[in-house]
Motif scaffolding. Structure first.
Motif, short mmCIF file in Angstrom:
data_model
loop_
_atom_site.label_atom_id
_atom_site.label_comp_id
_atom_site.label_asym_id
_atom_site.label_seq_id
_atom_site.Cartn_x
_atom_site.Cartn_y
_atom_site.Cartn_z
N TYR A 142 73.25 97.62 20.11
CA TYR A 142 71.89 97.73 19.57
C TYR A 142 71.81 98.90 18.59
O TYR A 142 72.63 99.81 18.62
N ARG A 143 70.79 98.83 17.72
CA ARG A 143 70.48 99.92 16.81
C ARG A 143 69.04 100.34 17.05
O ARG A 143 68.13 99.53 16.90
N ALA A 144 68.85 101.60 17.41
CA ALA A 144 67.51 102.18 17.54
C ALA A 144 67.24 102.97 16.26
O ALA A 144 67.92 103.96 15.98
N LEU A 145 66.28 102.53 15.46
CA LEU A 145 66.01 103.18 14.18
C LEU A 145 65.21 104.48 14.35
O LEU A 145 65.08 105.24 13.40
N GLU A 146 64.68 104.70 15.54
CA GLU A 146 64.02 105.95 15.93
C GLU A 146 62.91 106.35 14.95
O GLU A 146 62.91 107.44 14.38
N ILE A 147 61.96 105.44 14.80
CA ILE A 147 60.77 105.68 13.98
C ILE A 147 59.60 105.90 14.93
O ILE A 147 59.12 104.96 15.55
N PRO A 148 59.09 107.13 15.08
CA PRO A 148 58.07 107.39 16.09
C PRO A 148 56.66 106.94 15.71
O PRO A 148 55.87 106.60 16.58
N ASN A 149 56.34 106.97 14.42
CA ASN A 149 54.98 106.67 13.98
C ASN A 149 54.80 105.17 13.76
O ASN A 149 55.58 104.54 13.05
N ASN A 150 53.75 104.62 14.36
CA ASN A 150 53.54 103.17 14.31
C ASN A 150 53.37 102.66 12.89
O ASN A 150 53.87 101.58 12.54
N LEU A 151 52.68 103.41 12.04
CA LEU A 151 52.48 102.97 10.66
C LEU A 151 53.80 103.01 9.88
O LEU A 151 54.04 102.16 9.02
#
Length: 233
Positions: A142-151
Motif C-alpha cells: 500500500y501507499r499512504a500519501l499522508e495528506i492530513p487536510n480533507n480539502l
C-alpha cells in the motif's frame, strides 16, 4: 462523492435511458483524524433523516475511512442503522457505504490480492488495510500519501496516480485499488492505470457507483470507469 459519482452517472446517461438527480447532506470534518472521523460518523443519522425527506431511491455514505476506522465490519452496522432512520421517517431507503462497496467490489472482481493507494496518514491507512484484509482480500502493498487536510485530499493531482502505482510491485495483484477514498480524485487516471498494469482498477467512488446502480436494479455500466463498470460484472 459530489464530483466523481455524479460524473459517472452523467456519463451513463449517454448510453442508457435512465436519468438521475443527486442530493447531498454533509457531515462536518476538516482534518482526517480518527477523532474527527468518529465525530463525523455520529452525524450520519441526521444526514440519512434529512435525505429521506427527499424520498431518494438510494443513499451512499461517502467516507470510506470514517467507516473503516470504527472497527471491523462496521459498514454492515452503519447501513442497517441508517436504513432504520429512513424507515422511521416513512421512506425505507437502500443505503450503501463506500467502505462496504469497496470490499464487495473486490469480491465481484474475484480479487484475492490487491495493492492499495490511499491519501490518509499511515495509521489510518493501516486501519483501512486491516479492514480490507479482514473482509477476505490480501493487501500485498500500500501507499499512504499522508495528506492530513480533507480539502488537500480533494486537491491531489490525479495525474500523479499512474506514477505512484508504477512504483509499486503489483505483479501478483489481482486488482488495483487506485483510491481507497471517495474524496481523492482518481477517475481520470483509471484507464491509464488499467493499461499500465494490465489489471482491473477500482476506486471507492467506482465501487460506490456500482453498488448504487445495483441497488436501483439498473445495469451497472459506465463508460470509461474501469473494469467493474464495463458491463462484464
Amino acid at each position: 462523492m459530489e464530483t466523481e459519482i455524479p460524473a459517472m452517472l452523467t456519463a451513463r446517461q449517454l448510453i442508457r435511458p435512465e436519468r438521475f438527480t443527486f442530493h447531498s447532506s454533509r457531515m462536518r470534518m476538516k482534518t482526517v483524524s480518527k477523532e474527527e472521523l468518529a465525530a463525523m460518523d455520529g452525524e450520519s443519522d441526521r444526514c440519512a433523516l434529512e435525505l429521506s425527506d427527499a424520498a431518494v431511491d438510494v443513499m451512499g455514505y461517502a467516507c470510506l475511512v470514517a467507516i473503516m476506522s470504527m472497527g471491523p465490519g462496521y459498514h454492515r452496522e452503519s447501513q442497517k442503522r441508517l436504513r432504520e432512520r429512513t424507515k422511521e421517517n416513512g421512506q425505507e431507503t437502500e443505503v450503501v457505504t463506500s467502505a462496504g462497496a469497496l470490499v464487495d467490489a473486490l469480491k465481484v472482481l474475484g480479487a484475492k490480492k490487491v495493492v492499495v493507494v490511499a491519501p490518509y496518514m499511515k495509521p489510518l491507512t493501516e486501519m483501512v488495510v486491516d479492514y480490507i484484509q479482514r473482509e477476505g482480500t490480501e493487501v500485498l502493498e500500500y501507499r499512504a500519501l499522508e495528506i492530513p487536510n480533507n480539502l488537500d485530499v480533494a486537491r491531489h493531482d490525479t495525474g500523479k496516480l499512474p506514477d505512484i502505482v508504477a512504483g509499486m510491485d503489483f505483479s501478483d495483484a489481482d486488482a488495483i485499488v487506485l483510491s481507497a477514498c471517495v474524496q481523492m480524485p482518481s477517475l481520470a487516471a483509471v484507464p491509464k492505470v488499467e493499461a499500465l498494469t494490465g489489471k482491473p482498477v477500482v476506486t471507492a467512488a467506482i465501487a460506490t457507483t456500482y453498488q448504487m446502480l445495483k441497488a436501483l436494479d439498473l445495469e451497472p455500466v459506465v463508460p470509461g470507469a474501469g473494469a467493474l463498470l464495463s458491463g462484464a460484472y
